[in-house]
Scaffold this motif. Structure first.
Motif, PDB file in Angstrom:
ATOM      1  N   HIS A   1       0.832  -1.210   0.000  1.00 39.17           N
ATOM      2  CA  HIS A   1       0.000   0.000   0.000  1.00 39.17           C
ATOM      3  C   HIS A   1       0.866   1.260   0.000  1.00 39.17           C
ATOM      4  N   VAL A   2       1.905   1.252   0.811  1.00 47.05           N
ATOM      5  CA  VAL A   2       2.801   2.416   0.885  1.00 47.05           C
ATOM      6  C   VAL A   2       3.489   2.644  -0.457  1.00 47.05           C
ATOM      7  N   ILE A   3       4.006   1.579  -1.035  1.00 41.98           N
ATOM      8  CA  ILE A   3       4.718   1.697  -2.313  1.00 41.98           C
ATOM      9  C   ILE A   3       3.786   2.175  -3.424  1.00 41.98           C
ATOM     10  N   ALA A   4       2.544   1.697  -3.395  1.00 42.31           N
ATOM     11  CA  ALA A   4       1.605   2.005  -4.474  1.00 42.31           C
ATOM     12  C   ALA A   4       0.970   3.387  -4.349  1.00 42.31           C
ATOM     13  N   THR A   5       0.912   3.925  -3.143  1.00 34.29           N
ATOM     14  CA  THR A   5       0.139   5.161  -2.952  1.00 34.29           C
ATOM     15  C   THR A   5       0.958   6.354  -2.466  1.00 34.29           C
ATOM     16  N   SER A   6       2.181   6.137  -2.032  1.00 34.26           N
ATOM     17  CA  SER A   6       2.943   7.233  -1.425  1.00 34.26           C
ATOM     18  C   SER A   6       3.837   7.937  -2.428  1.00 34.26           C
ATOM     19  N   ALA A   7       3.915   9.244  -2.273  1.00 36.11           N
ATOM     20  CA  ALA A   7       4.861  10.021  -3.074  1.00 36.11           C
ATOM     21  C   ALA A   7       6.261   9.911  -2.471  1.00 36.11           C
ATOM     22  N   LYS A   8       6.313   9.808  -1.146  1.00 33.43           N
ATOM     23  CA  LYS A   8       7.589   9.671  -0.438  1.00 33.43           C
ATOM     24  C   LYS A   8       7.667   8.257   0.146  1.00 33.43           C
ATOM     25  N   ILE A   9       7.995   7.319  -0.711  1.00 36.77           N
ATOM     26  CA  ILE A   9       7.960   5.908  -0.325  1.00 36.77           C
ATOM     27  C   ILE A   9       8.956   5.607   0.789  1.00 36.77           C
ATOM     28  N   THR A  10      10.189   6.072   0.633  1.00 33.92           N
ATOM     29  CA  THR A  10      11.236   5.774   1.619  1.00 33.92           C
ATOM     30  C   THR A  10      10.881   6.324   2.992  1.00 33.92           C
ATOM     31  N   LEU A  11      10.401   7.559   3.022  1.00 33.87           N
ATOM     32  CA  LEU A  11      10.042   8.192   4.292  1.00 33.87           C
ATOM     33  C   LEU A  11       8.906   7.443   4.977  1.00 33.87           C
ATOM     34  N   ASN A  12       7.885   7.086   4.215  1.00 37.57           N
ATOM     35  CA  ASN A  12       6.732   6.410   4.814  1.00 37.57           C
ATOM     36  C   ASN A  12       7.057   4.976   5.228  1.00 37.57           C
ATOM     37  N   LEU A  13       7.928   4.322   4.471  1.00 37.04           N
ATOM     38  CA  LEU A  13       8.376   2.990   4.891  1.00 37.04           C
ATOM     39  C   LEU A  13       9.182   3.079   6.183  1.00 37.04           C
ATOM     40  N   PHE A  14       9.986   4.131   6.292  1.00 38.00           N
ATOM     41  CA  PHE A  14      10.744   4.341   7.530  1.00 38.00           C
ATOM     42  C   PHE A  14       9.795   4.561   8.712  1.00 38.00           C
ATOM     43  N   ARG A  15       8.764   5.362   8.490  1.00 46.72           N
ATOM     44  CA  ARG A  15       7.779   5.590   9.554  1.00 46.72           C
ATOM     45  C   ARG A  15       7.093   4.284   9.952  1.00 46.72           C
ATOM     46  N   PHE A  16       6.741   3.502   8.959  1.00 45.30           N
ATOM     47  CA  PHE A  16       6.084   2.217   9.214  1.00 45.30           C
ATOM     48  C   PHE A  16       6.993   1.288  10.020  1.00 45.30           C
ATOM     49  N   LEU A  17       8.246   1.185   9.604  1.00 44.95           N
ATOM     50  CA  LEU A  17       9.197   0.325  10.312  1.00 44.95           C
ATOM     51  C   LEU A  17       9.504   0.867  11.705  1.00 44.95           C
ATOM     52  N   LEU A  18       9.503   2.186  11.852  1.00 47.99           N
ATOM     53  CA  LEU A  18       9.723   2.788  13.164  1.00 47.99           C
ATOM     54  C   LEU A  18       8.623   2.371  14.136  1.00 47.99           C
ATOM     55  N   GLY A  19       7.387   2.367  13.659  1.00 40.77           N
ATOM     56  CA  GLY A  19       6.275   1.928  14.499  1.00 40.77           C
ATOM     57  C   GLY A  19       6.441   0.484  14.937  1.00 40.77           C
ATOM     58  N   ILE A  20       6.898  -0.359  14.018  1.00 42.14           N
ATOM     59  CA  ILE A  20       7.132  -1.771  14.350  1.00 42.14           C
ATOM     60  C   ILE A  20       8.236  -1.902  15.396  1.00 42.14           C
ATOM     61  N   VAL A  21       9.318  -1.153  15.199  1.00 39.24           N
ATOM     62  CA  VAL A  21      10.456  -1.217  16.130  1.00 39.24           C
ATOM     63  C   VAL A  21      10.048  -0.745  17.523  1.00 39.24           C
TER      64      VAL A  21
END
Length: 301
Positions: free
Chosen positions: A140-160
């Motif tokens: 979903h992040v890859i398909a819909t985000s303009a800032k993929i790297t930033l949003n993936l980092f946010r997502f992984l930060l939440g997991i961590v």
């Protein structure tokens, strides 16, 4: 029946359905009531009740009673009563994920990925077999985000953050041993006996037809409808992976598909060419779910 359910819902509709849901949860849990079961039932109720508000968030139901009714009946037909806490938490977290990822406020969607990551991690802690949800969010992040790297980092930060908190709490309460069985990978338990699932064949066939019909008329759909329907399909696929790989005889896993199935089927029935087809579809779903319920309760199959 279909004509009645095709009427526009109002502000009182959801409380009525939630009230019926509460009655169902209470009835199925009253005979084995204890503190643990009460907590699980409470989480289950919150998760399923929150699902009613997801209909408004995803906005694919044309504001009618039909998807709400189907969702309620799916819950009634698939809810076993003594639900595993992992499934209960998963129902709750799935509802939160849908609300966050389909929010009409773009700013909320962009800034919620840390929370989304936390929810996915929490979901995994309680039910490791729901790991496909993490894959769904990444797609979903890859398909819909303009800032993929930033949003993936946010997502992984939440997991961590949740992972660190979990291990900290476990260490504090002196749970320092590790059980390798906790990891679901390599421990798949796919369904081998489909006998008890036979009553659901009509529902499965209608779902397949609904998806086929959607892509057949794909170019006729509005861009927002395509996006949200695709979101729903990918979300359903994530649930389906968990069901296929790990359900075995734990049929409560099917509750994870109650929300998307109700929307997909209600949209399919809306676009059927003949009224009798719509009416027959409603009754076929009702009969299928009642038969499945009777089969699981009275061990008919």
């Amino acid at each position: 029946m279909f004509k009645l359910l095709s009427k526009e819902s109002n502000i009182f509709s959801i409380p009525v359905y939630i009230g019926f849901l509460l009655l169902v949860v209470v009835i199925f849990n009253i005979l084995n009531f204890n503190t643990y079961e009460a907590i699980v039932a409470g989480i289950t109720f919150l998760g399923i009740a929150l699902g009613y508000f997801c209909f408004h968030s995803i906005a694919l139901n044309y504001q009618t009673h039909l998807p709400l009714f189907l969702y309620t009946f799916f819950i009634f037909g698939l809810y076993p009563g003594n639900l595993d806490i992992g499934i209960a938490v998963s129902l709750l977290t799935n509802s939160f994920l849908i609300l966050l990822l389909t929010s009409a406020d773009e700013d909320i969607r962009k800034k919620s990925y840390v929370l989304v990551g936390s929810i996915v991690a929490l979901n995994f802690i309680f039910l490791p077999t729901t790991w496909p949800m993490a894959v769904f969010v990444i797609i979903h992040v890859i398909a819909t985000s303009a800032k993929i790297t930033l949003n993936l980092f946010r997502f992984l930060l939440g997991i961590v953050l949740i992972t660190f908190s979990y291990f900290s709490v476990m260490y504090f309460v002196q749970f320092t041993s590790w059980n390798i069985d906790y990891f679901p990978f390599g421990k798949m338990k796919p369904v081998t006996d489909y006998t008890e699932l036979l009553p659901l064949i009509p529902v499965v066939l209608m779902l397949i037809y609904a998806v086929y019909d959607h892509f057949k008329n794909y170019n006729k759909k509005s861009p927002i409808s395509r996006y949200k329907y695709t979101f729903l399909l990918v979300f359903s696929m994530a649930q389906l992976v968990s069901i296929i790989l790990y359900m075995n005889k734990s049929y409560e896993y099917l509750l994870l598909l109650a929300f998307p199935s109700s929307i997909i089927l209600s949209r399919m029935m809306r676009f059927l060419p003949k009224y009798w087809m719509r009416e027959a579809s409603v009754w076929l779903i009702i009969i299928s779910l009642l038969t499945f319920k009777a089969g699981t309760v009275f061990d008919l199959f």
